[in-house]
Design a protein around this motif. Structure first.
Motif, PDB file in Angstrom:
ATOM      1  N   PHE A 130      78.391  81.138  70.704  1.00  0.00           N
ATOM      2  CA  PHE A 130      77.368  81.641  71.623  1.00  0.00           C
ATOM      3  C   PHE A 130      77.262  80.649  72.772  1.00  0.00           C
ATOM      4  O   PHE A 130      76.913  79.486  72.573  1.00  0.00           O
ATOM      5  N   LEU A 131      77.618  81.102  73.973  1.00  0.00           N
ATOM      6  CA  LEU A 131      77.660  80.241  75.151  1.00  0.00           C
ATOM      7  C   LEU A 131      76.846  80.819  76.287  1.00  0.00           C
ATOM      8  O   LEU A 131      76.718  82.038  76.435  1.00  0.00           O
TER       9      LEU A 131
ATOM     10  N   ILE B 262      77.860  76.120  78.399  1.00  0.00           N
ATOM     11  CA  ILE B 262      76.795  75.431  77.674  1.00  0.00           C
ATOM     12  C   ILE B 262      76.745  76.027  76.275  1.00  0.00           C
ATOM     13  O   ILE B 262      76.496  77.226  76.103  1.00  0.00           O
ATOM     14  N   ASN B 263      76.999  75.205  75.264  1.00  0.00           N
ATOM     15  CA  ASN B 263      77.049  75.688  73.889  1.00  0.00           C
ATOM     16  C   ASN B 263      75.635  75.956  73.374  1.00  0.00           C
ATOM     17  O   ASN B 263      74.781  75.064  73.367  1.00  0.00           O
ATOM     18  N   LEU B 264      75.393  77.199  72.935  1.00  0.00           N
ATOM     19  CA  LEU B 264      74.085  77.616  72.418  1.00  0.00           C
ATOM     20  C   LEU B 264      74.152  77.912  70.919  1.00  0.00           C
ATOM     21  O   LEU B 264      73.424  78.761  70.414  1.00  0.00           O
TER      22      LEU B 264
ATOM     23  N   GLY C  20      92.838  89.236  71.392  1.00  0.00           N
ATOM     24  CA  GLY C  20      93.368  88.135  72.196  1.00  0.00           C
ATOM     25  C   GLY C  20      92.293  87.180  72.694  1.00  0.00           C
ATOM     26  O   GLY C  20      92.600  86.205  73.380  1.00  0.00           O
ATOM     27  N   ALA C  21      91.035  87.441  72.351  1.00  0.00           N
ATOM     28  CA  ALA C  21      89.938  86.604  72.840  1.00  0.00           C
ATOM     29  C   ALA C  21      89.985  85.226  72.209  1.00  0.00           C
ATOM     30  O   ALA C  21      90.155  85.083  70.996  1.00  0.00           O
ATOM     31  N   GLU C  22      89.831  84.224  73.039  1.00  0.00           N
ATOM     32  CA  GLU C  22      89.729  82.854  72.532  1.00  0.00           C
ATOM     33  C   GLU C  22      88.304  82.589  72.050  1.00  0.00           C
ATOM     34  O   GLU C  22      87.343  83.068  72.659  1.00  0.00           O
ATOM     35  N   PRO C  23      88.146  81.803  70.988  1.00  0.00           N
ATOM     36  CA  PRO C  23      86.814  81.293  70.651  1.00  0.00           C
ATOM     37  C   PRO C  23      86.439  80.210  71.659  1.00  0.00           C
ATOM     38  O   PRO C  23      86.637  79.014  71.428  1.00  0.00           O
ATOM     39  N   ASN C  24      85.955  80.658  72.820  1.00  0.00           N
ATOM     40  CA  ASN C  24      85.818  79.738  73.952  1.00  0.00           C
ATOM     41  C   ASN C  24      84.697  78.719  73.783  1.00  0.00           C
ATOM     42  O   ASN C  24      84.490  77.875  74.663  1.00  0.00           O
ATOM     43  N   HIS C  25      83.996  78.773  72.645  1.00  0.00           N
ATOM     44  CA  HIS C  25      82.966  77.751  72.408  1.00  0.00           C
ATOM     45  C   HIS C  25      83.581  76.390  72.061  1.00  0.00           C
ATOM     46  O   HIS C  25      82.849  75.404  71.925  1.00  0.00           O
TER      47      HIS C  25
END
Length: 348
Positions: free
Chosen positions: A160-161, A226-228, A280-285
């Motif tokens: 969650f970002l 910003i990591n939430l 294909g989504a990255e875990p961008n957190h």
């Protein structure tokens, strides 16, 4: 040399293949176990190629709840500019609005259109179908990574970002050109940004005022994350369980959306989905959050395991992975498409 050393020390700035090099054998192991090079395609069976690459926004929006995404129309490159103007006017759009390719990636050819001349130039150069979308003025952009196993009604939010597009803050003294040159991320895309803002480079941004260099909140476009993670709770899960169950066929991916506030999002109101990215989504957190490369690899591998398990469950239900040659031809076509979009992106 200075920029090279800076990139070498920061793994987040490495090329994609380099960031993933040491964990690629694990991906290949999943291919072997499943008996398919494209083992992931059953993960989201109603998205082309499982939403790994090359899927269109048109098919994604069609599977989201009405009213959960911005007003959108689709423009074919074969249309005359007069036809485009008429269609946009009849659809109730007014400047400014957003345009972007139906099949795109990484913010390529994402533009805010403020006047007719910009739209005309975009349409004349655009080689593929694109969409016109209402500008979402909600102030906060979020990214939510969510997965749900096919035999379960509740899913899991792993990331969650809050995302903020790359921007500079004025000091009332220096020009926009100087602010861009001083920005730690902007300097890596200097030629592109100077071209985009060529008419405003002498502008002196007022002290304390933000000036957005791009509206695409993508990592490779210099966005700040910003990591939430501490805000992930039952309320947030309920919102995305309800949203995800609408299509019944999205099992693994990331929602990018804008909302009026964190509180409204958790209450399930005043938000609009910009995109849903599938397998294909990255875990961008893992980016901008203090992860070192090893910790990022551990997190990515956890997600790959889930992707493999979801795909295997759907496979067992008769949703087969794509044949090798079908997937190969599809990726080659997608590669050509994105290469052409990148070429045009430098022109418009």
């Amino acid at each position: 040399m200075k920029q090279f050393l800076e990139k070498w020390k920061n793994w987040e700035l490495w090329p994609f293949w380099m960031r993933y090099f040491f964990i690629t054998p694990k991906w290949l192991l999943y291919c072997i176990r499943s008996g398919s090079f494209w083992f992931f395609t059953p993960s989201n069976p109603t998205l082309t190629f499982g939403g790994f690459e090359g899927e269109g926004k048109h098919e994604m929006y069609a599977q989201l709840p009405p009213g959960s995404y911005p007003q959108t129309i689709y423009i074919k490159p074969s249309m005359t500019f007069g036809e485009v103007q008429k269609y946009i006017a009849e659809s109730g759009f007014q400047y400014p609005f957003i345009v972007k390719p139906d099949v795109g990636m990484s913010g390529i050819l994402f533009r805010k259109i403020e006047k007719e001349e910009q739209l005309k130039a975009y349409h004349e150069h655009m080689p593929a179908e694109y969409l016109v979308q209402a500008l979402v003025d909600y102030p906060i952009e979020f990214s939510v990574f969510y997965y749900r196993y096919p035999d379960q009604e509740k899913g899991v939010i792993t990331g969650f970002l809050q995302k903020e597009p790359m921007h500079v803050i004025g000091d009332g003294i220096n020009s926009l050109l100087v602010l861009i040159q001083q920005h730690p991320k902007a300097k890596h895309r200097i030629e592109e940004l100077l071209a985009w803002h060529k008419e405003r480079l002498d502008l002196v941004v007022p002290n304390g005022q933000k000036f957005y260099l791009t509206l695409a909140a993508n990592l490779n476009r210099g966005a700040n994350f910003i990591n939430l993670h501490n805000e992930i709770d039952e309320d947030l899960h309920q919102v995305f369980d309800q949203l995800n169950l609408y299509s019944k066929h999205f099992f693994y991916g990331r929602y990018d959306l804008k909302a009026t506030s964190l509180e409204d999002l958790k209450a399930g109101k005043n938000y609009l989905i910009l995109e849903y990215n599938g397998s294909g989504a990255e875990p961008n957190h893992v980016y901008n959050s203090g992860y070192n490369l090893r910790a990022a690899h551990v997190e990515i591998l956890k997600h790959w395991k889930v992707l493999y398990e979801i795909s295997a469950q759907n496979n067992a239900k008769g949703i087969r992975p794509w044949p090798f040659m079908k997937g190969w031809r599809y990726l080659q076509q997608a590669k050509k498409h994105f290469a052409e979009l990148e070429r045009v992106d430098a022109l418009v």
